[in-house]
Scaffold this motif. Structure first.
Motif, short mmCIF file in Angstrom:
data_model
loop_
_atom_site.label_atom_id
_atom_site.label_comp_id
_atom_site.label_asym_id
_atom_site.label_seq_id
_atom_site.Cartn_x
_atom_site.Cartn_y
_atom_site.Cartn_z
N LEU A 1 0.76 -1.20 0.10
CA LEU A 1 0.00 -0.02 -0.18
C LEU A 1 0.89 1.21 -0.05
N VAL A 2 1.81 1.03 0.70
CA VAL A 2 2.96 2.57 0.71
C VAL A 2 3.62 2.63 -0.58
N ILE A 3 4.04 1.54 -1.19
CA ILE A 3 4.68 1.63 -2.72
C ILE A 3 3.43 2.31 -3.65
N TYR A 4 2.38 1.63 -3.67
CA TYR A 4 1.09 2.08 -4.37
C TYR A 4 0.80 3.63 -4.11
N LEU A 5 0.81 4.08 -3.01
CA LEU A 5 0.55 5.48 -2.60
C LEU A 5 1.50 6.51 -3.16
N PHE A 6 2.67 6.18 -2.90
CA PHE A 6 4.09 6.95 -3.09
C PHE A 6 4.78 6.94 -4.42
N ASN A 7 4.48 5.87 -5.22
CA ASN A 7 5.26 5.73 -6.39
C ASN A 7 5.13 6.49 -7.31
N ASP A 8 3.78 7.27 -7.67
CA ASP A 8 3.72 8.40 -8.35
C ASP A 8 4.62 9.62 -8.08
N GLU A 9 4.76 9.88 -6.95
CA GLU A 9 5.49 11.05 -6.55
C GLU A 9 7.10 11.12 -6.56
N PHE A 10 7.36 9.54 -6.05
CA PHE A 10 8.97 9.38 -5.93
C PHE A 10 9.42 9.06 -7.13
N PHE A 11 8.79 8.43 -8.10
CA PHE A 11 9.35 8.14 -9.40
C PHE A 11 8.60 8.76 -10.59
N SER A 12 8.36 10.16 -10.41
CA SER A 12 7.64 10.89 -11.48
C SER A 12 8.65 10.88 -12.62
N HIS A 13 10.00 11.05 -12.36
CA HIS A 13 11.29 11.44 -13.40
C HIS A 13 11.49 10.16 -13.86
N PHE A 14 10.84 8.64 -13.31
CA PHE A 14 11.39 7.63 -14.15
C PHE A 14 10.09 6.93 -14.31
N PRO A 15 9.50 7.33 -15.60
CA PRO A 15 8.18 6.59 -15.91
C PRO A 15 8.29 5.11 -15.92
N ALA A 16 9.16 4.56 -16.55
CA ALA A 16 9.31 3.18 -16.89
C ALA A 16 9.30 2.38 -15.47
N THR A 17 10.12 2.92 -14.42
CA THR A 17 10.16 2.25 -13.00
C THR A 17 8.73 2.48 -12.43
N GLN A 18 8.09 3.73 -12.60
CA GLN A 18 7.06 4.36 -12.01
C GLN A 18 5.74 3.00 -12.48
N ASN A 19 5.79 2.69 -13.73
CA ASN A 19 4.83 1.97 -14.39
C ASN A 19 4.96 0.48 -13.87
N ILE A 20 6.12 0.02 -13.57
CA ILE A 20 6.62 -1.34 -13.27
C ILE A 20 5.91 -1.35 -11.86
N LEU A 21 6.64 -0.46 -10.82
CA LEU A 21 6.29 -0.49 -9.68
C LEU A 21 4.88 -0.48 -9.45
#
Length: 433
Positions: free
Chosen positions: A92-112
């Motif tokens: 749940l933490v990864i799902y909630l903070f994923n967009d903000e933490f990895f906004s500069h890394f779209p590929a990683t953001q989508n995978i996570l």
């Protein structure tokens, strides 16, 4: 608070980028360091959420459940339902903070994003299966659960949850609507019927076994076609486990118990006794009319005294009334040693303390054959335990075999090797002069 953290993170990112540019380092160095820091912070937040949930919230939740008076919620602890749900926190933490933490890394953001969703779906259905187990435990605590087990239905629900969870995961990973997947499965109905044939047959058989009370856990069943003779340990959607008397375990397909015959000994165990049905073959050449000497001897037998006296009076009265010439044995009515012996067995078994005379009780002749005339004892022992039953049966026939010669009868037995050898040796001996 989250916005402040993100603003600080952007400021730190700009400062780090300017610092590395002043050192004339390549762009990939900055991206690597930035990515590593974000992964490390995400991992720290996930672990913190897991620690708080596992060590704090879960601890107090279990304490609260243990203090309640109801015993049913204790199954939630036994089946570790709360433990499984606590595994949702990191995802749940990864799902909630994923967009903000990895906004500069779209590929990683989508995978996570996809991995966190798949992980939470897995934990959710994993926890649901624990809840199904809790429902089964609560049901098994009821007195009627023995007659109508629901293990097969719980397994069916688990199977459905597997299928639904797998379809949701496929729809997320491949970005396909679940309805389209179900439409495709409909076109593959024939293939699915073949794949789940045993499951469907097992479900139908389980319903029939439960509804008709044909079998339940703890019953003693015999099924020679599957080499099963023992106690039912478990009834599941696909199989029935039977522990045989030699301690081996036989696994039988559930549907086989509906399509093939088997014997359930529950009626015997719940009834008033266990059947003894065994015969003694009497040599027919030893059957004869009773002489006065034999009758006097039989009168001294405790179980026959009253019978002999009343029977003698009845026969004498009949013969006198009809003017029977008793000098010829075939005239009139007479007692035989076999008939007296049969009456003795009847009286002996009637007074036996370990036999139940309220159930079917027969001492009878069967069809004579080349092996003599069978005298069958068809009675029920009061004890149903197998060792005690066998002991009663053995004692009964030990007595019968020992008492037969007292009535001038012989047990039929085929000649053994020693008998033939004795006969041949006797024939070889020269006659005495």
């Amino acid at each position: 608070m989250l916005e402040n953290i993100l603003e600080s993170s952007d400021g730190l990112r700009t400062w780090l980028q300017n610092l590395l540019m002043s050192w004339h380092l390549p762009e990939w160095t900055f991206n690597t360091i930035d990515f590593s820091i974000r992964v490390l912070v995400m991992w720290a937040l996930s672990y913190l959420a897991y620690f708080i949930t596992k060590k704090v919230l879960l601890f107090y939740t279990i304490k609260l459940v243990q203090k309640t008076k109801s015993k049913y919620d204790d199954y939630l602890i036994t089946r570790k339902v709360f433990h499984r749900f606590s595994q949702l926190a990191p995802g749940l933490v990864i799902y909630l903070f994923n967009d903000e933490f990895f906004s500069h890394f779209p590929a990683t953001q989508n995978i996570l994003h996809q991995l966190s969703v798949v992980y939470m779906i897995f934990v959710l259905f994993w926890s649901i299966q624990a809840l199904f187990a809790v429902l089964e435990d609560i049901y098994n605590a009821k007195p009627y659960a023995v007659e109508r087990p629901i293990r097969s239905y719980i397994q069916l629900l688990n199977l459905i949850s597997y299928v639904v969870g797998a379809l949701i995961v496929v729809s997320i990973l491949f970005e396909v609507e679940v309805t389209r997947i179900f439409a495709g499965l409909g076109a593959m109905a024939a293939v699915l019927m073949l794949i789940f044939k045993d499951t469907i047959l097992g479900l139908v058989a389980g319903v029939q076994l439960s509804a008709n009370k044909m079998m339940r856990v703890g019953d003693w069943i015999s099924m020679p076609s599957h080499n099963a003779d023992g106690t039912v340990l478990e009834v599941t959607l696909h199989t029935v486990k039977v522990q045989n008397w030699d301690r081996t375990i036989t696994t039988i397909p559930t549907y086989a118990l509906v399509t093939s015959p088997f014997m359930n000994w529950r009626g015997m165990e719940e009834g008033g006794g266990r059947r003894i049905m065994r015969s003694i073959n009497v040599d027919m050449r030893s059957v004869q009319f009773c002489t006065p000497e034999m009758l006097e001897k039989f009168k001294k037998i405790h179980h026959l005294k009253d019978y002999i006296e009343s029977r003698q009076q009845e026969i004498e009265k009949y013969n006198q009334t009809h003017g029977i010439d008793e000098s010829v044995k075939v005239n009139g009515r007479r007692m035989t040693n076999l008939g007296v012996f049969r009456k003795y067995l009847e009286n002996y078994c009637t007074r036996h303390p370990q036999l139940n005379t309220d159930m079917t009780f027969l001492i009878r002749h069967l069809q004579p054959s080349e092996k003599g005339i069978p005298i069958q004892v068809y009675v029920f022992s009061a004890e149903k335990s197998w060792p005690v039953y066998e002991s009663i049966q053995a004692d009964l026939f030990d007595h019968i075999l020992a008492v037969i010669p007292e009535f001038g009868l012989r047990v039929f037995q085929e000649p053994s090797g020693d008998d033939i050898l004795t006969a041949v040796t006797t024939l070889r001996q020269p006659p005495e002069v």
